[in-house]
Write a protein that holds these residues in place. Structure first.
Motif, PDB file in Angstrom:
ATOM      1  N   THR A  81       0.832  -1.209   0.000  1.00  0.00           N
ATOM      2  CA  THR A  81       0.000   0.000   0.000  1.00  0.00           C
ATOM      3  C   THR A  81       0.863   1.255   0.000  1.00  0.00           C
ATOM      4  OG1 THR A  81      -0.092  -0.065   2.427  1.00  0.00           O
ATOM      5  CG2 THR A  81      -1.866  -1.176   1.223  1.00  0.00           C
ATOM      6  N   TYR A  82       2.172   1.073   0.014  1.00  0.00           N
ATOM      7  CA  TYR A  82       3.098   2.212   0.051  1.00  0.00           C
ATOM      8  C   TYR A  82       3.060   2.961  -1.284  1.00  0.00           C
ATOM      9  CZ  TYR A  82       7.493   4.786   0.599  1.00  0.00           C
ATOM     10  OH  TYR A  82       8.450   5.770   0.700  1.00  0.00           O
ATOM     11  N   VAL A  83       3.014   4.281  -1.215  1.00  0.00           N
ATOM     12  CA  VAL A  83       3.017   5.116  -2.416  1.00  0.00           C
ATOM     13  C   VAL A  83       4.446   5.615  -2.639  1.00  0.00           C
ATOM     14  CG1 VAL A  83       2.088   7.168  -3.537  1.00  0.00           C
ATOM     15  CG2 VAL A  83       0.645   5.829  -1.979  1.00  0.00           C
ATOM     16  N   PRO A  84       5.128   5.107  -3.663  1.00  0.00           N
ATOM     17  CA  PRO A  84       6.540   5.461  -3.849  1.00  0.00           C
ATOM     18  C   PRO A  84       6.711   6.880  -4.385  1.00  0.00           C
ATOM     19  CG  PRO A  84       5.817   4.040  -5.632  1.00  0.00           C
ATOM     20  CD  PRO A  84       4.669   4.136  -4.672  1.00  0.00           C
ATOM     21  N   THR A  85       7.897   7.421  -4.101  1.00  0.00           N
ATOM     22  CA  THR A  85       8.282   8.750  -4.579  1.00  0.00           C
ATOM     23  C   THR A  85       9.220   8.656  -5.773  1.00  0.00           C
ATOM     24  OG1 THR A  85       8.032   9.743  -2.386  1.00  0.00           O
ATOM     25  CG2 THR A  85       9.493  10.873  -3.931  1.00  0.00           C
ATOM     26  N   THR A  86      10.070   7.640  -5.767  1.00  0.00           N
ATOM     27  CA  THR A  86      11.112   7.511  -6.788  1.00  0.00           C
ATOM     28  C   THR A  86      10.567   6.777  -8.013  1.00  0.00           C
ATOM     29  OG1 THR A  86      12.640   7.263  -4.937  1.00  0.00           O
ATOM     30  CG2 THR A  86      13.511   6.864  -7.128  1.00  0.00           C
ATOM     31  N   LYS A  87      10.891   7.312  -9.183  1.00  0.00           N
ATOM     32  CA  LYS A  87      10.456   6.710 -10.448  1.00  0.00           C
ATOM     33  C   LYS A  87      11.525   5.753 -10.966  1.00  0.00           C
ATOM     34  CE  LYS A  87      10.099  10.873 -12.057  1.00  0.00           C
ATOM     35  NZ  LYS A  87       9.891  12.063 -12.928  1.00  0.00           N
ATOM     36  N   PRO A  88      11.128   4.640 -11.597  1.00  0.00           N
ATOM     37  CA  PRO A  88      12.129   3.746 -12.209  1.00  0.00           C
ATOM     38  C   PRO A  88      12.980   4.501 -13.220  1.00  0.00           C
ATOM     39  CG  PRO A  88       9.970   2.696 -12.145  1.00  0.00           C
ATOM     40  CD  PRO A  88       9.758   4.116 -11.743  1.00  0.00           C
ATOM     41  N   ASP A  89      14.257   4.254 -13.194  1.00  0.00           N
ATOM     42  CA  ASP A  89      15.188   4.933 -14.089  1.00  0.00           C
ATOM     43  C   ASP A  89      15.330   4.110 -15.371  1.00  0.00           C
ATOM     44  OD1 ASP A  89      17.477   6.038 -15.357  1.00  0.00           O
ATOM     45  OD2 ASP A  89      18.085   6.911 -13.445  1.00  0.00           O
ATOM     46  N   THR A  90      14.696   4.576 -16.440  1.00  0.00           N
ATOM     47  CA  THR A  90      14.709   3.810 -17.685  1.00  0.00           C
ATOM     48  C   THR A  90      16.096   3.752 -18.313  1.00  0.00           C
ATOM     49  OG1 THR A  90      14.051   5.808 -18.889  1.00  0.00           O
ATOM     50  CG2 THR A  90      12.299   4.327 -18.186  1.00  0.00           C
ATOM     51  N   SER A  91      16.926   4.765 -18.051  1.00  0.00           N
ATOM     52  CA  SER A  91      18.284   4.729 -18.613  1.00  0.00           C
ATOM     53  C   SER A  91      19.095   3.587 -18.018  1.00  0.00           C
ATOM     54  CB  SER A  91      18.991   6.063 -18.358  1.00  0.00           C
ATOM     55  OG  SER A  91      19.174   6.295 -16.959  1.00  0.00           O
TER      56      SER A  91
ATOM     57  N   LEU B 185      23.784   2.900  -5.449  1.00  0.00           N
ATOM     58  CA  LEU B 185      24.767   3.569  -4.603  1.00  0.00           C
ATOM     59  C   LEU B 185      24.762   5.068  -4.878  1.00  0.00           C
ATOM     60  CD1 LEU B 185      27.080   3.418  -2.550  1.00  0.00           C
ATOM     61  CD2 LEU B 185      28.632   2.944  -4.449  1.00  0.00           C
ATOM     62  N   GLU B 186      24.681   5.427  -6.161  1.00  0.00           N
ATOM     63  CA  GLU B 186      24.621   6.844  -6.534  1.00  0.00           C
ATOM     64  C   GLU B 186      23.316   7.472  -6.057  1.00  0.00           C
ATOM     65  OE1 GLU B 186      25.446   9.569 -10.524  1.00  0.00           O
ATOM     66  OE2 GLU B 186      24.876   7.455 -10.728  1.00  0.00           O
ATOM     67  N   LEU B 187      22.213   6.739  -6.178  1.00  0.00           N
ATOM     68  CA  LEU B 187      20.917   7.241  -5.729  1.00  0.00           C
ATOM     69  C   LEU B 187      20.923   7.489  -4.222  1.00  0.00           C
ATOM     70  CD1 LEU B 187      17.900   7.832  -6.305  1.00  0.00           C
ATOM     71  CD2 LEU B 187      17.460   5.380  -5.975  1.00  0.00           C
TER      72      LEU B 187
ATOM     73  N   LYS C 282      19.634  18.351  -8.618  1.00  0.00           N
ATOM     74  CA  LYS C 282      19.400  17.986 -10.012  1.00  0.00           C
ATOM     75  C   LYS C 282      19.224  16.484 -10.191  1.00  0.00           C
ATOM     76  CE  LYS C 282      21.416  18.564 -14.616  1.00  0.00           C
ATOM     77  NZ  LYS C 282      22.560  19.109 -15.397  1.00  0.00           N
ATOM     78  N   PHE C 283      20.059  15.681  -9.504  1.00  0.00           N
ATOM     79  CA  PHE C 283      19.999  14.226  -9.694  1.00  0.00           C
ATOM     80  C   PHE C 283      18.654  13.675  -9.242  1.00  0.00           C
ATOM     81  CE2 PHE C 283      20.604   9.819  -8.426  1.00  0.00           C
ATOM     82  CZ  PHE C 283      21.350   9.297  -9.469  1.00  0.00           C
ATOM     83  N   LEU C 284      18.196  14.062  -8.047  1.00  0.00           N
ATOM     84  CA  LEU C 284      16.953  13.510  -7.511  1.00  0.00           C
ATOM     85  C   LEU C 284      15.725  14.125  -8.158  1.00  0.00           C
ATOM     86  CD1 LEU C 284      17.733  13.247  -3.685  1.00  0.00           C
ATOM     87  CD2 LEU C 284      17.890  11.467  -5.430  1.00  0.00           C
ATOM     88  N   SER C 285      15.795  15.394  -8.563  1.00  0.00           N
ATOM     89  CA  SER C 285      14.610  16.041  -9.131  1.00  0.00           C
ATOM     90  C   SER C 285      14.152  15.358 -10.411  1.00  0.00           C
ATOM     91  CB  SER C 285      14.904  17.516  -9.396  1.00  0.00           C
ATOM     92  OG  SER C 285      15.955  17.657 -10.341  1.00  0.00           O
ATOM     93  N   LYS C 286      15.085  14.742 -11.148  1.00  0.00           N
ATOM     94  CA  LYS C 286      14.718  14.038 -12.371  1.00  0.00           C
ATOM     95  C   LYS C 286      14.177  12.639 -12.097  1.00  0.00           C
ATOM     96  CE  LYS C 286      18.692  14.374 -14.419  1.00  0.00           C
ATOM     97  NZ  LYS C 286      19.744  14.271 -15.483  1.00  0.00           N
ATOM     98  N   ARG C 287      14.358  12.165 -10.880  1.00  0.00           N
ATOM     99  CA  ARG C 287      13.998  10.783 -10.582  1.00  0.00           C
ATOM    100  C   ARG C 287      12.908  10.646  -9.519  1.00  0.00           C
ATOM    101  NH1 ARG C 287      19.168  11.289 -12.098  1.00  0.00           N
ATOM    102  NH2 ARG C 287      20.091   9.634 -13.394  1.00  0.00           N
ATOM    103  N   MET C 288      12.459  11.783  -8.965  1.00  0.00           N
ATOM    104  CA  MET C 288      11.452  11.725  -7.909  1.00  0.00           C
ATOM    105  C   MET C 288      10.234  12.559  -8.275  1.00  0.00           C
ATOM    106  SD  MET C 288      13.517  11.688  -4.284  1.00  0.00           S
ATOM    107  CE  MET C 288      14.514  10.241  -3.847  1.00  0.00           C
ATOM    108  N   LYS C 289       9.118  12.186  -7.708  1.00  0.00           N
ATOM    109  CA  LYS C 289       7.866  12.891  -7.939  1.00  0.00           C
ATOM    110  C   LYS C 289       7.785  14.124  -7.049  1.00  0.00           C
ATOM    111  CE  LYS C 289       5.728   8.399  -8.891  1.00  0.00           C
ATOM    112  NZ  LYS C 289       4.729   7.402  -8.448  1.00  0.00           N
ATOM    113  N   SER C 290       6.680  14.850  -7.162  1.00  0.00           N
ATOM    114  CA  SER C 290       6.536  16.106  -6.431  1.00  0.00           C
ATOM    115  C   SER C 290       6.454  15.913  -4.922  1.00  0.00           C
ATOM    116  CB  SER C 290       5.288  16.851  -6.916  1.00  0.00           C
ATOM    117  OG  SER C 290       4.126  16.043  -6.738  1.00  0.00           O
ATOM    118  N   ASN C 291       6.149  14.702  -4.466  1.00  0.00           N
ATOM    119  CA  ASN C 291       6.047  14.449  -3.024  1.00  0.00           C
ATOM    120  C   ASN C 291       7.373  13.961  -2.429  1.00  0.00           C
ATOM    121  OD1 ASN C 291       5.981  11.985  -4.354  1.00  0.00           O
ATOM    122  ND2 ASN C 291       4.633  11.015  -2.843  1.00  0.00           N
TER     123      ASN C 291
END
Length: 632
Positions: free
Chosen positions: A397-407, A438-440, A489-498
């Motif tokens: 039921t957890y709502v994730p913040t991080t989006k899968p990194d397609t690259s 590790l980078e994330l 910059k790194f996280l803003s491209k991989r995380m949602k607004s929450n």
């Protein structure tokens, strides 16, 4: 037959085991080496153990014995007249020994070589034994290699193999956590890079290691790709669940698959020190099962990660909010080191060569009515659907913040059906995944950097003052400041607004405070080291020439204080402390020689100080000629 290749020890076994291993030296690495036998009449029995009394207290023999076998003889083994199946897995148990005063409850790690042999001529058509290494240290990469020697050796020459291998282990130097080591075993050598100790908070935030193969957390050798091959899109959700310390139940068809998956989850959050209790292979005989089974409906499940193969846990632990099923009942997926399961949704090239994984096969940007209906059905049935058919899935039921990194997913390689290629490609895929997470994690921790930043004396300033304190940390101020600055910059491209909610959950979860305190302590120690080094390098004559009389008196008192502290430390006899004492004695005499005569006499009126200055004068003969007397 699915067998692990053995490495033989050369030489006479009797000769190798002649010298009794030193118990204290052995205890640096392992608590016990055991052979556990499954008796048809009496159940699991400890057949042999070295040291003989290692499992004699607190019912440890029973706990180890029950954790060293699969829940049942694998029904996936081929039905030949005679077949042998070897597997490796691990477990983690609370140490029944009472903890030292003021310390946390300790745990023991068990590493198992299990052999199941099917033979129609044997009672009930088969037998099984396990060889177990029990240790306080989670050195999975080392003990897996050692088990590939010890396991087959025990079946070849019997119980004497335990003493023989224990003798070699006792002869090893003390463990060097965080460092590479070469450990001799017979004519072979085990080359391993040990993980950092539990109290090591890891590298500073925003500092990525140049070599991703260096372990910055536990279970760096875990096969992430093989364990979660059918759930690659969910890895980012699982990473979040681990970061915030959510309870997770990991269900797999076999102990190797569930223990490897749990180890992979723990390794995902490096360099965060994972502080939640985790059990790579959990059974109903675990002493904590009764407590967990007794939780009332609606009661919050404690933060734990449990790896299970017994589907009974789906009913008894139904309050666990996050359930992930991994692995495959297919015999090909039970291979160990590495464990690489075949996914039917990942075709290889026409000539059998590896190809890139297809994102459309992962359903990342693909919609169809069938996939939608299957998803709805899977969610509606819940984890209990595993009772009828095993499938790889995540229920949460957890709502994730991080989006899968397609690259990252685009770089993964599908090995196809060739076991040899699959193992080599798994190494490549694991390095890609581990480097990314590790980078994330490092970027996620980077906002805490200002609270852990060390300082050094400014050029030309005196190092003979107390170093400034690190900035105080207040959670509310941190969150408010982060909200105004943004995630970077790194996280803003991989995380949602929450994204800020993830930081709030991390601050409130079980992992943050222990990691932050240890990282803070490490920063404070590092700052003391830097200022100490600055005192070693300072030109005392040049420094004193720029000071007023009052500043010189203050500096004399500070140098004296640091000298007394170093003299206390020098009792250990380290070369560093002795060198610091010599330097500070010279500095003390230099500071004394530029003070006014009346002040010198006043200082010498203290007998202890007079003795200290006399000793300094003897060590620094002729110093008064070097440091010119200044008229004051």
């Amino acid at each position: 037959m699915n067998r692990i290749p053995s490495v033989s020890l050369r030489g006479d076994p009797a000769e190798a085991g002649a010298a009794a291993p030193d118990p204290a030296a052995l205890a640096r690495w392992a608590r016990a080496f055991c052979i556990i036998r499954f008796d048809l009449e009496r159940g699991q029995l400890v057949e042999a153990c070295f040291p003989p009394d290692a499992l004699a207290h607190g019912g440890l023999d029973r706990l180890v014995a029950f954790s060293s076998f699969p829940d049942s003889m694998s029904h996936h083994l081929p039905r030949h007249r005679s077949s042998v199946h070897d597997s490796l897995f691990s477990f983690r148990l609370p140490d029944p020994s009472p903890p030292a005063a003021g310390s946390r409850r300790g745990f023991l790690y068990g590493f198992v070589f299990n052999r199941q042999r099917q033979d129609e001529r044997l009672p009930r058509g088969g037998e099984q034994k396990s060889v177990v290494i029990l240790s306080h240290a989670p050195y999975s990469s080392l003990f897996r290699l050692l088990l590939q020697i010890l396991g087959p050796l025990c079946f070849d020459i019997g119980h004497t193999a335990l003493t023989m291998v224990a003798s070699h282990v006792a002869a090893w130097p003390a463990p060097s956590p965080g460092c590479p080591m070469e450990l001799p075993i017979g004519s072979a050598a085990l080359r391993v890079h040990l993980p950092p100790v539990a109290d090591d908070p890891g590298p500073p935030p925003a500092l990525l290691p140049a070599n991703p193969s260096v372990p910055y957390g536990l279970f760096h050798d875990a096969d992430l790709f093989a364990s979660f091959r059918g759930l690659l899109l969910h890895l980012w959700t699982l990473w979040e669940l681990m970061v915030v310390g959510e309870p997770i139940l990991v269900v797999a068809p076999s102990p190797p698959q569930c223990s490897e998956a749990v180890a992979g989850l723990v390794s995902l959050v490096a360099p965060i020190l994972y502080s939640v209790d985790f059990r790579p292979y959990f059974t109903i005989h675990d002493p904590d099962f009764a407590r967990l089974n007794a939780l009332a409906e609606g009661e919050v499940f404690p933060p734990m990660v449990l790896g299970v193969t017994n589907l009974f846990f789906l009913r008894s632990l139904k309050s666990v909010p996050n359930v992930v099923s991994v692995g495959s009942p297919n015999p090909n997926s039970t291979r160990v080191l590495p464990a690489g399961g075949q996914s039917p949704a990942s075709p290889n090239g026409s000539n059998g060569t590896p190809v890139r994984l297809k994102l459309d096969k992962l359903a990342i940007n693909k919609f169809s009515p069938t996939s939608l209906l299957n998803s709805i059905k899977l969610r509606r049935e819940g984890p209990l659907s595993l009772m009828t058919e095993h499938k790889e899935a995540l229920w949460s039921t957890y709502v994730p913040t991080t989006k899968p990194d397609t690259s990252v997913l685009n770089r993964l390689i599908d090995a196809g059906v060739s076991p040899r290629i699959e193992e080599s490609m798994s190494v490549v895929n694991n390095e890609i995944l581990r480097r990314h997470f590790l980078e994330l994690t490092t970027n996620f921790l980077s906002p805490f950097g200002p609270y852990l930043r060390t300082t050094t004396p400014l050029e030309g300033s005196s190092p003979f003052v107390d170093p400034p304190l690190l900035p105080p940390f207040h959670a509310d101020e941190f969150v408010n400041g982060l909200a105004s600055r943004g995630p970077g910059k790194f996280l803003s491209k991989r995380m949602k607004s929450n994204w800020l909610d993830l930081y709030r959950k991390f601050l409130e979860g079980p992992n943050f405070m222990r990691w932050f305190r240890q990282r803070r302590s490490a920063a404070e120690q590092d700052q003391l080291r830097l200022w100490r080094q600055a005192r070693m390098n300072v030109d005392i004559e040049k420094l004193m020439s720029k000071m007023s009389e009052l500043e010189r008196i203050d500096s004399f008192n500070v140098i004296e204080r640091y000298l007394l502290k170093e003299m206390e430390n020098s009792r250990t006899g380290t070369a560093e402390s002795l060198a610091a004492c010599q330097k500070l004695k010279a500095d003390l005499q230099a500071a004394f020689s530029v003070l006014p005569k009346d002040m010198q006499q006043l200082l010498l009126s203290n007998p202890k100080r007079a003795v200290l200055l006399q000793a300094s004068q003897e060590k620094v003969s002729g110093l008064g000629d070097v440091v010119s007397q200044t008229s004051l």
